[in-house]
Design a protein around this motif. Structure first.
Motif, mmCIF file in Angstrom:
data_model
loop_
_atom_site.group_PDB
_atom_site.id
_atom_site.type_symbol
_atom_site.label_atom_id
_atom_site.label_comp_id
_atom_site.label_asym_id
_atom_site.label_seq_id
_atom_site.Cartn_x
_atom_site.Cartn_y
_atom_site.Cartn_z
ATOM 1 N N CYS A 51 49.032 13.322 25.072
ATOM 2 C CA CYS A 51 47.723 13.933 25.343
ATOM 3 C C CYS A 51 46.759 13.597 24.211
ATOM 4 O O CYS A 51 47.092 13.761 23.043
ATOM 5 C CB CYS A 51 47.851 15.447 25.460
ATOM 6 S SG CYS A 51 48.952 15.962 26.791
ATOM 7 N N LEU A 52 45.575 13.134 24.579
ATOM 8 C CA LEU A 52 44.520 12.812 23.617
ATOM 9 C C LEU A 52 43.402 13.818 23.811
ATOM 10 O O LEU A 52 42.809 13.891 24.886
ATOM 11 C CB LEU A 52 43.989 11.398 23.861
ATOM 12 C CG LEU A 52 42.736 10.999 23.086
ATOM 13 C CD1 LEU A 52 43.061 10.847 21.609
ATOM 14 C CD2 LEU A 52 42.153 9.712 23.637
ATOM 15 N N TYR A 53 43.153 14.629 22.804
ATOM 16 C CA TYR A 53 42.057 15.588 22.847
ATOM 17 C C TYR A 53 40.896 14.974 22.082
ATOM 18 O O TYR A 53 41.080 14.433 20.995
ATOM 19 C CB TYR A 53 42.485 16.918 22.224
ATOM 20 C CG TYR A 53 43.582 17.585 23.024
ATOM 21 C CD1 TYR A 53 43.274 18.406 24.096
ATOM 22 C CD2 TYR A 53 44.915 17.349 22.729
ATOM 23 C CE1 TYR A 53 44.280 18.998 24.854
ATOM 24 C CE2 TYR A 53 45.926 17.929 23.478
ATOM 25 C CZ TYR A 53 45.594 18.754 24.534
ATOM 26 O OH TYR A 53 46.587 19.323 25.287
ATOM 27 N N TYR A 54 39.700 15.036 22.661
ATOM 28 C CA TYR A 54 38.554 14.392 22.029
ATOM 29 C C TYR A 54 37.279 15.180 22.270
ATOM 30 O O TYR A 54 37.220 16.050 23.132
ATOM 31 C CB TYR A 54 38.408 12.947 22.525
ATOM 32 C CG TYR A 54 38.144 12.801 24.004
ATOM 33 C CD1 TYR A 54 36.844 12.685 24.486
ATOM 34 C CD2 TYR A 54 39.181 12.782 24.916
ATOM 35 C CE1 TYR A 54 36.603 12.549 25.836
ATOM 36 C CE2 TYR A 54 38.946 12.647 26.260
ATOM 37 C CZ TYR A 54 37.658 12.523 26.723
ATOM 38 O OH TYR A 54 37.406 12.398 28.069
ATOM 39 N N ARG A 55 36.268 14.864 21.482
ATOM 40 C CA ARG A 55 34.978 15.540 21.569
ATOM 41 C C ARG A 55 34.208 15.026 22.784
ATOM 42 O O ARG A 55 34.131 13.835 23.027
ATOM 43 C CB ARG A 55 34.168 15.264 20.312
ATOM 44 C CG ARG A 55 32.816 15.891 20.316
ATOM 45 C CD ARG A 55 32.087 15.539 19.055
ATOM 46 N NE ARG A 55 30.720 16.002 19.151
ATOM 47 C CZ ARG A 55 29.816 15.821 18.236
ATOM 48 N NH1 ARG A 55 30.132 15.185 17.138
ATOM 49 N NH2 ARG A 55 28.607 16.270 18.386
ATOM 50 N N ALA A 56 33.669 15.953 23.549
ATOM 51 C CA ALA A 56 32.815 15.614 24.692
ATOM 52 C C ALA A 56 31.452 16.252 24.453
ATOM 53 O O ALA A 56 31.310 17.177 23.656
ATOM 54 C CB ALA A 56 33.425 16.144 25.980
ATOM 55 N N CYS A 57 30.446 15.747 25.122
ATOM 56 C CA CYS A 57 29.099 16.270 24.919
ATOM 57 C C CYS A 57 28.341 16.295 26.241
ATOM 58 O O CYS A 57 28.845 15.881 27.275
ATOM 59 C CB CYS A 57 28.352 15.454 23.882
ATOM 60 S SG CYS A 57 28.258 13.723 24.294
ATOM 61 N N SER A 58 27.147 16.762 26.190
ATOM 62 C CA SER A 58 26.321 16.918 27.380
ATOM 63 C C SER A 58 26.028 15.578 28.039
ATOM 64 O O SER A 58 25.743 14.595 27.364
ATOM 65 C CB SER A 58 24.996 17.588 26.990
ATOM 66 O OG SER A 58 24.122 17.583 28.086
ATOM 67 N N PRO A 59 26.072 15.526 29.380
ATOM 68 C CA PRO A 59 25.668 14.309 30.068
ATOM 69 C C PRO A 59 24.177 14.006 29.877
ATOM 70 O O PRO A 59 23.747 12.878 30.032
ATOM 71 C CB PRO A 59 25.960 14.599 31.534
ATOM 72 C CG PRO A 59 26.825 15.794 31.558
ATOM 73 C CD PRO A 59 26.598 16.530 30.270
ATOM 74 N N ASP A 60 23.403 15.029 29.516
ATOM 75 C CA ASP A 60 21.970 14.849 29.267
ATOM 76 C C ASP A 60 21.783 14.497 27.793
ATOM 77 O O ASP A 60 22.000 15.324 26.918
ATOM 78 C CB ASP A 60 21.224 16.138 29.611
ATOM 79 C CG ASP A 60 19.726 16.047 29.359
ATOM 80 O OD1 ASP A 60 19.244 14.965 28.946
ATOM 81 O OD2 ASP A 60 19.037 17.050 29.576
ATOM 82 N N TYR A 66 25.352 21.173 23.961
ATOM 83 C CA TYR A 66 26.620 21.290 24.664
ATOM 84 C C TYR A 66 27.681 20.413 24.013
ATOM 85 O O TYR A 66 27.566 19.206 23.970
ATOM 86 C CB TYR A 66 26.446 20.874 26.130
ATOM 87 C CG TYR A 66 27.742 20.830 26.904
ATOM 88 C CD1 TYR A 66 28.328 21.997 27.371
ATOM 89 C CD2 TYR A 66 28.376 19.627 27.140
ATOM 90 C CE1 TYR A 66 29.510 21.960 28.075
ATOM 91 C CE2 TYR A 66 29.567 19.576 27.841
ATOM 92 C CZ TYR A 66 30.130 20.746 28.307
ATOM 93 O OH TYR A 66 31.303 20.700 28.986
ATOM 94 N N LEU A 67 28.701 21.027 23.490
ATOM 95 C CA LEU A 67 29.858 20.305 22.946
ATOM 96 C C LEU A 67 31.120 20.938 23.511
ATOM 97 O O LEU A 67 31.190 22.149 23.699
ATOM 98 C CB LEU A 67 29.901 20.391 21.422
ATOM 99 C CG LEU A 67 28.822 19.635 20.671
ATOM 100 C CD1 LEU A 67 28.939 19.918 19.180
ATOM 101 C CD2 LEU A 67 28.916 18.152 20.933
ATOM 102 N N ALA A 68 32.098 20.134 23.799
ATOM 103 C CA ALA A 68 33.356 20.639 24.337
ATOM 104 C C ALA A 68 34.479 19.722 23.891
ATOM 105 O O ALA A 68 34.239 18.645 23.340
ATOM 106 C CB ALA A 68 33.288 20.698 25.860
#
Length: 85
Positions: A51-60, A66-68
C-alpha cells in the motif's frame, strides 16, 4: 537516510548506503485529485499487497485548502500501483 547523531549505540551493525538504480515508474500522479504537489508519504506491506499512501489535493488548482491522504496498492511487489475504487 539515517544520521549517526540519531543513533545512541550500534553493536554488530553498520550503515550502508544503497546505490540508486534507474527503474520503471511505478505510479504517475495523473488522477483529478493529484497534482505536482502529490508525493508518497508511506509504503506499507499488508500481506501480499503493498500500500502506498500519498498526499492528494483539490482537483481545483485555485483551491489549495483541500488536502487529503490517498492510497494506491500494488499486487506485484511495488513494481506498479493502481488506485482501488
Amino acid at each position: 537516510m539515517v544520521d549517526r547523531k540519531w543513533i545512541a549505540r550500534m553493536r554488530g551493525a553498520t550503515l550502508k548506503l544503497a546505490r540508486p538504480e534507474r527503474r520503471e515508474i511505478p505510479i504517475t500522479f495523473d488522477a483529478p485529485w493529484e497534482s505536482a504537489t502529490s508525493f508518497p508519504l508511506s509504503v506499507v506491506q499488508d500481506g501480499s499487497v503493498t500500500c502506498l499512501y500519498y498526499r492528494a489535493c483539490s482537483p481545483d488548482s485555485k483551491d489549495s485548502s483541500y488536502l487529503a491522504t490517498a492510497m494506491a496498492e500494488s499486487h506485484d511487489g511495488g513494481l506498479s500501483f493502481e488506485r482501488p475504487l
